[in-house]
Design an enzyme around this catalytic site. Structure first.
Site, PDB file in Angstrom:
ATOM      1  N   CYS A 112     -10.668   7.589   6.065  1.00  0.00           N
ATOM      2  CA  CYS A 112     -10.551   6.832   4.945  1.00  0.00           C
ATOM      3  C   CYS A 112     -11.743   6.663   4.017  1.00  0.00           C
ATOM      4  CB  CYS A 112      -9.810   5.394   5.376  1.00  0.00           C
ATOM      5  SG  CYS A 112      -8.389   5.617   6.109  1.00  0.00           S
ATOM      6  N   HIS A 249     -11.677  -0.019  -0.281  1.00  0.00           N
ATOM      7  CA  HIS A 249     -10.417   0.869   0.359  1.00  0.00           C
ATOM      8  C   HIS A 249      -9.185  -0.242   0.435  1.00  0.00           C
ATOM      9  CE1 HIS A 249      -8.294   3.268   3.055  1.00  0.00           C
ATOM     10  NE2 HIS A 249      -8.389   2.725   4.349  1.00  0.00           N
ATOM     11  N   ASN A 279      -1.961   2.192   2.266  1.00  0.00           N
ATOM     12  CA  ASN A 279      -3.494   2.713   2.921  1.00  0.00           C
ATOM     13  C   ASN A 279      -3.185   4.161   2.657  1.00  0.00           C
ATOM     14  OD1 ASN A 279      -5.340   3.944   3.916  1.00  0.00           O
ATOM     15  ND2 ASN A 279      -5.407   2.458   5.934  1.00  0.00           N
TER      16      ASN A 279
END
Ligand code: COA
Length: 322
Positions: A112, A249, A279
């Site tokens: 990520c 994020h 996500n």
């Protein structure tokens, strides 16, 4: 020499999977997902759509926003954990789809944090005079490595792509980037199998899907995100009060709230897309940046902090004047 953002773009696949859809797939509820994560829906790539297809659409939009042609690009860096194929890397596939060639095409794998790793890499090329216009992308088809039978993970992830065109500039631009990693956390967020390890390690039956100890990831994420943000502000001599926007994020709204609190940034100065995107790993930060630029929240001259964390564990931040 600095690099500055000349244009951004994002692409989300057409198919939307809501929390109510997930209620029909696993033992969960819209209420649980919303209150624990902030997520309401996520986009899922079509069966024939690959990561480079999503990257292509986002890149076209970023090029258009920057007012340049693909042929003006002299560096491509793509962050992804879900490449189309083993090789050529996604950056090469994107290069081909854009109809350009010759310039370096780099793929960065940092889960990520992939976009922040990619941005930091491209920024160095521009600063050193080795590139004048770089295309930096975060793109993922996480749905392909999601266990759709596991409520622990399948409610969290989605697909998408975000892209940024960086160009050389005598004024900032990107003021600083910071990256970090700690492989000791390799067992709290991972995919057990891959290329050279084809079978799961002894004692594990998990297949090629995301495995996670959510609680532990949560705690480390809050700690590392707060730490790296304070570090980058300190190194650049930037008081917290000078930050106009935090673009983190988008993994979990509670992680975002905890980070914002530590940085003393009110939530109306934090860009949130987690409710709509879930996500999306390396795609989450560039997509959120694009949303906030296109809806007029992020204005030229404002101070923006981007940050992310992911499997590895990896983490990264970029401080920039837009
Ligand atoms: N629906 C309903 N219940 C669920 C569920 C779901 N989708 N997933 C887990 N649960 C249950 C658990 O089984 C547990 O039940 P129990 O109390 O009977 O054992 C309960 O909910 C609480 O689980 P817990 O893991 O303590 O919840 P949490 O508040 O920590 O939230 C996460 C779980 C995954 C949302 C949270 O830990 C998180 O977001 N962690 C970070 C993950 C992340 O960001 N990963 C990607 C990093 S890039």
């Amino acid at each position: 020499m600095y690099s500055r953002i000349a244009g951004t773009g994002r692409y989300l696949p057409e198919k939307v999977l809501t929390n109510f859809d997930l209620e029909r797939m696993v033992d969960t509820s819209d209420e649980w997902i919303r209150t624990r994560t902030g997520i309401e829906r996520r986009h899922i790539a079509a069966e024939d759509q690959t990561t480079s297809d999503l990257a292509l659409e986002a890149s076209r939009r970023a090029l258009e926003a920057a007012g340049i042609e693909a042929s003006d690009i002299d560096l491509i860096v793509v962050g992804t954990t879900t490449p189309d194929q083993l090789f050529p890397n996604v950056a090469c596939l994107l290069q081909d789809k854009l109809g350009i060639g010759g310039m370096p095409a780099i793929a960065v794998e940092a889960a990520c944090s992939g976009f922040l790793y990619a941005l930091s890499t491209a920024d160095k090329f521009v600063r050193l005079g080795e590139a004048r216009r770089a295309l930096v992308v975060g793109a993922e088809t996480l749905s392909r490595i999601t266990d759709w039978k596991s409520r622990d993970t399948c409610v969290l992830f989605g697909d998408g792509a975000g892209a940024v065109v960086l160009e050389a500039s005598e004024t900032p631009g990107i003021l600083a980037t910071r990256l970090g990693a700690d492989g000791h956390f390799k067992d709290i967020l991972y995919v057990p199998t891959g290329v050279s390890r084809r079978k799961p390690p002894p004692g594990e039956t998990a297949d090629q899907t995301i495995q996670m100890r959510g609680n532990e990831v949560f705690k480390v994420a809050v700690k590392k995100l707060g730490g790296i943000a304070e570090d980058i502000l300190e190194r650049t001599g930037t008081p917290k009060s000078e930050l106009d926007w935090l673009i983190p994020h988008q993994a979990n709204i509670r992680i975002i709230q905890a980070t914002a609190k530590r940085l003393e940034i009110p939530m109306d100065r934090v860009v949130l897309t987690v409710q709509d995107h879930g996500n999306t790993s390396a795609a989450s930060v560039p997509m959120a940046l694009d949303v906030a630029i296109r809806d007029g929240r992020v204005q030229r001259g404002q101070m923006v902090l981007l940050e992310g964390f992911g499997g590895g564990l990896t983490w990264g931040a970029a401080l920039l004047r837009y």
